[in-house]
Motif scaffolding. Structure first.
Motif, PDB file in Angstrom:
ATOM      1  N   ARG A  32       0.839  -1.211   0.000  1.00  0.00           N
ATOM      2  CA  ARG A  32       0.000   0.000   0.000  1.00  0.00           C
ATOM      3  C   ARG A  32       0.872   1.259   0.000  1.00  0.00           C
ATOM      4  O   ARG A  32       0.635   2.207  -0.754  1.00  0.00           O
ATOM      5  CB  ARG A  32      -0.917   0.030   1.228  1.00  0.00           C
ATOM      6  N   GLU A  33       1.897   1.261   0.858  1.00  0.00           N
ATOM      7  CA  GLU A  33       2.808   2.406   0.953  1.00  0.00           C
ATOM      8  C   GLU A  33       3.537   2.633  -0.379  1.00  0.00           C
ATOM      9  O   GLU A  33       3.619   3.756  -0.867  1.00  0.00           O
ATOM     10  CB  GLU A  33       3.822   2.139   2.066  1.00  0.00           C
ATOM     11  N   PHE A  34       4.036   1.544  -0.954  1.00  0.00           N
ATOM     12  CA  PHE A  34       4.736   1.660  -2.232  1.00  0.00           C
ATOM     13  C   PHE A  34       3.826   2.223  -3.317  1.00  0.00           C
ATOM     14  O   PHE A  34       4.200   3.136  -4.050  1.00  0.00           O
ATOM     15  CB  PHE A  34       5.293   0.310  -2.672  1.00  0.00           C
ATOM     16  N   LEU A  35       2.618   1.660  -3.428  1.00  0.00           N
ATOM     17  CA  LEU A  35       1.710   2.100  -4.488  1.00  0.00           C
ATOM     18  C   LEU A  35       1.260   3.550  -4.292  1.00  0.00           C
ATOM     19  O   LEU A  35       1.105   4.288  -5.271  1.00  0.00           O
ATOM     20  CB  LEU A  35       0.508   1.162  -4.586  1.00  0.00           C
ATOM     21  N   ALA A  36       1.076   3.960  -3.049  1.00  0.00           N
ATOM     22  CA  ALA A  36       0.702   5.354  -2.787  1.00  0.00           C
ATOM     23  C   ALA A  36       1.842   6.278  -3.210  1.00  0.00           C
ATOM     24  O   ALA A  36       1.605   7.304  -3.878  1.00  0.00           O
ATOM     25  CB  ALA A  36       0.366   5.546  -1.315  1.00  0.00           C
ATOM     26  N   ASP A  37       3.077   5.925  -2.852  1.00  0.00           N
ATOM     27  CA  ASP A  37       4.235   6.729  -3.267  1.00  0.00           C
ATOM     28  C   ASP A  37       4.380   6.714  -4.787  1.00  0.00           C
ATOM     29  O   ASP A  37       4.663   7.730  -5.409  1.00  0.00           O
ATOM     30  CB  ASP A  37       5.526   6.210  -2.629  1.00  0.00           C
ATOM     31  N   TYR A  38       4.199   5.553  -5.389  1.00  0.00           N
ATOM     32  CA  TYR A  38       4.333   5.403  -6.836  1.00  0.00           C
ATOM     33  C   TYR A  38       3.300   6.251  -7.567  1.00  0.00           C
ATOM     34  O   TYR A  38       3.614   6.934  -8.538  1.00  0.00           O
ATOM     35  CB  TYR A  38       4.173   3.933  -7.201  1.00  0.00           C
ATOM     36  N   ALA A  39       2.080   6.231  -7.072  1.00  0.00           N
ATOM     37  CA  ALA A  39       1.004   6.992  -7.712  1.00  0.00           C
ATOM     38  C   ALA A  39       1.254   8.497  -7.626  1.00  0.00           C
ATOM     39  O   ALA A  39       0.891   9.241  -8.533  1.00  0.00           O
ATOM     40  CB  ALA A  39      -0.338   6.641  -7.074  1.00  0.00           C
ATOM     41  N   GLN A  40       1.894   8.948  -6.553  1.00  0.00           N
ATOM     42  CA  GLN A  40       2.176  10.373  -6.371  1.00  0.00           C
ATOM     43  C   GLN A  40       3.547  10.772  -6.913  1.00  0.00           C
ATOM     44  O   GLN A  40       3.925  11.923  -6.845  1.00  0.00           O
ATOM     45  CB  GLN A  40       2.110  10.734  -4.884  1.00  0.00           C
ATOM     46  N   GLY A  41       4.271   9.830  -7.478  1.00  0.00           N
ATOM     47  CA  GLY A  41       5.656  10.037  -7.900  1.00  0.00           C
ATOM     48  C   GLY A  41       5.898  11.234  -8.777  1.00  0.00           C
ATOM     49  O   GLY A  41       6.779  12.039  -8.511  1.00  0.00           O
ATOM     50  N   SER A  42       5.138  11.392  -9.836  1.00  0.00           N
ATOM     51  CA  SER A  42       5.408  12.503 -10.750  1.00  0.00           C
ATOM     52  C   SER A  42       5.154  13.838 -10.075  1.00  0.00           C
ATOM     53  O   SER A  42       5.861  14.809 -10.327  1.00  0.00           O
ATOM     54  CB  SER A  42       4.580  12.367 -12.020  1.00  0.00           C
ATOM     55  N   ASP A  43       4.145  13.914  -9.210  1.00  0.00           N
ATOM     56  CA  ASP A  43       3.880  15.146  -8.488  1.00  0.00           C
ATOM     57  C   ASP A  43       5.043  15.480  -7.558  1.00  0.00           C
ATOM     58  O   ASP A  43       5.472  16.624  -7.473  1.00  0.00           O
ATOM     59  CB  ASP A  43       2.588  15.035  -7.670  1.00  0.00           C
ATOM     60  N   ARG A  44       5.564  14.470  -6.878  1.00  0.00           N
ATOM     61  CA  ARG A  44       6.692  14.683  -5.961  1.00  0.00           C
ATOM     62  C   ARG A  44       7.940  15.079  -6.727  1.00  0.00           C
ATOM     63  O   ARG A  44       8.685  15.946  -6.299  1.00  0.00           O
ATOM     64  CB  ARG A  44       6.962  13.434  -5.139  1.00  0.00           C
ATOM     65  N   GLN A  45       8.182  14.427  -7.845  1.00  0.00           N
ATOM     66  CA  GLN A  45       9.362  14.766  -8.635  1.00  0.00           C
ATOM     67  C   GLN A  45       9.283  16.198  -9.137  1.00  0.00           C
ATOM     68  O   GLN A  45      10.265  16.929  -9.122  1.00  0.00           O
ATOM     69  CB  GLN A  45       9.513  13.792  -9.797  1.00  0.00           C
ATOM     70  N   GLN A  46       8.125  16.593  -9.587  1.00  0.00           N
ATOM     71  CA  GLN A  46       7.956  17.953 -10.083  1.00  0.00           C
ATOM     72  C   GLN A  46       8.159  18.955  -8.945  1.00  0.00           C
ATOM     73  O   GLN A  46       8.835  19.968  -9.127  1.00  0.00           O
ATOM     74  CB  GLN A  46       6.582  18.133 -10.708  1.00  0.00           C
ATOM     75  N   SER A  47       7.603  18.669  -7.774  1.00  0.00           N
ATOM     76  CA  SER A  47       7.769  19.560  -6.625  1.00  0.00           C
ATOM     77  C   SER A  47       9.236  19.642  -6.219  1.00  0.00           C
ATOM     78  O   SER A  47       9.739  20.724  -5.906  1.00  0.00           O
ATOM     79  CB  SER A  47       6.938  19.070  -5.443  1.00  0.00           C
ATOM     80  N   ALA A  48       9.919  18.498  -6.215  1.00  0.00           N
ATOM     81  CA  ALA A  48      11.342  18.479  -5.852  1.00  0.00           C
ATOM     82  C   ALA A  48      12.157  19.278  -6.859  1.00  0.00           C
ATOM     83  O   ALA A  48      13.064  20.035  -6.481  1.00  0.00           O
ATOM     84  CB  ALA A  48      11.843  17.049  -5.766  1.00  0.00           C
ATOM     85  N   GLY A  49      11.846  19.126  -8.134  1.00  0.00           N
ATOM     86  CA  GLY A  49      12.556  19.878  -9.164  1.00  0.00           C
ATOM     87  C   GLY A  49      12.349  21.371  -9.018  1.00  0.00           C
ATOM     88  O   GLY A  49      13.291  22.165  -9.138  1.00  0.00           O
ATOM     89  N   GLN A  50      11.122  21.770  -8.746  1.00  0.00           N
ATOM     90  CA  GLN A  50      10.829  23.186  -8.568  1.00  0.00           C
ATOM     91  C   GLN A  50      11.529  23.742  -7.330  1.00  0.00           C
ATOM     92  O   GLN A  50      12.038  24.863  -7.348  1.00  0.00           O
ATOM     93  CB  GLN A  50       9.323  23.407  -8.470  1.00  0.00           C
ATOM     94  N   ALA A  51      11.587  22.952  -6.254  1.00  0.00           N
ATOM     95  CA  ALA A  51      12.281  23.389  -5.043  1.00  0.00           C
ATOM     96  C   ALA A  51      13.774  23.543  -5.301  1.00  0.00           C
ATOM     97  O   ALA A  51      14.412  24.489  -4.819  1.00  0.00           O
ATOM     98  CB  ALA A  51      12.041  22.396  -3.907  1.00  0.00           C
TER      99      ALA A  51
END
Length: 94
Positions: A32-51
């Protein structure tokens, strides 16, 4: 919550169960934890890139405006490279 059926190697499941027990959790919780992180991955990557870009813009490094070229990256001695007395072997030649 939705159920999901997946086919996994028995040995992988056995090792995952043992590890989950040692971590005080379950394989289901880890999936469950993996899939939740995986599903949000592109959003997190974009946020990290912007930061990262925002931090770079705030940085006081290189305030003189100096520029580096590709050649500058190679314009330094390295262990075992040409012109050094270090006995450490360098990269293979041509």
């Amino acid at each position: 919550m939705t159920n999901l059926t997946i086919a996994l190697d028995e040995q992988v499941v056995r090792k995952a169960r043992i590890r989950a027990i040692h971590e005080g959790t379950s394989v289901s919780a880890k999936v469950r934890e993996f899939l939740a992180d995986y599903a949000q991955g592109s959003d997190r990557q974009q946020s990290a890139g912007q930061a990262f870009i925002a931090a770079a813009r705030r940085s006081q490094a290189n305030t003189e405006g100096g520029r580096w070229s590709r050649e500058d990256a190679y314009d330094r001695p390295y262990p075992g490279g040409p012109g050094t007395t270090d006995a450490t072997p360098g990269p293979p030649g041509p």
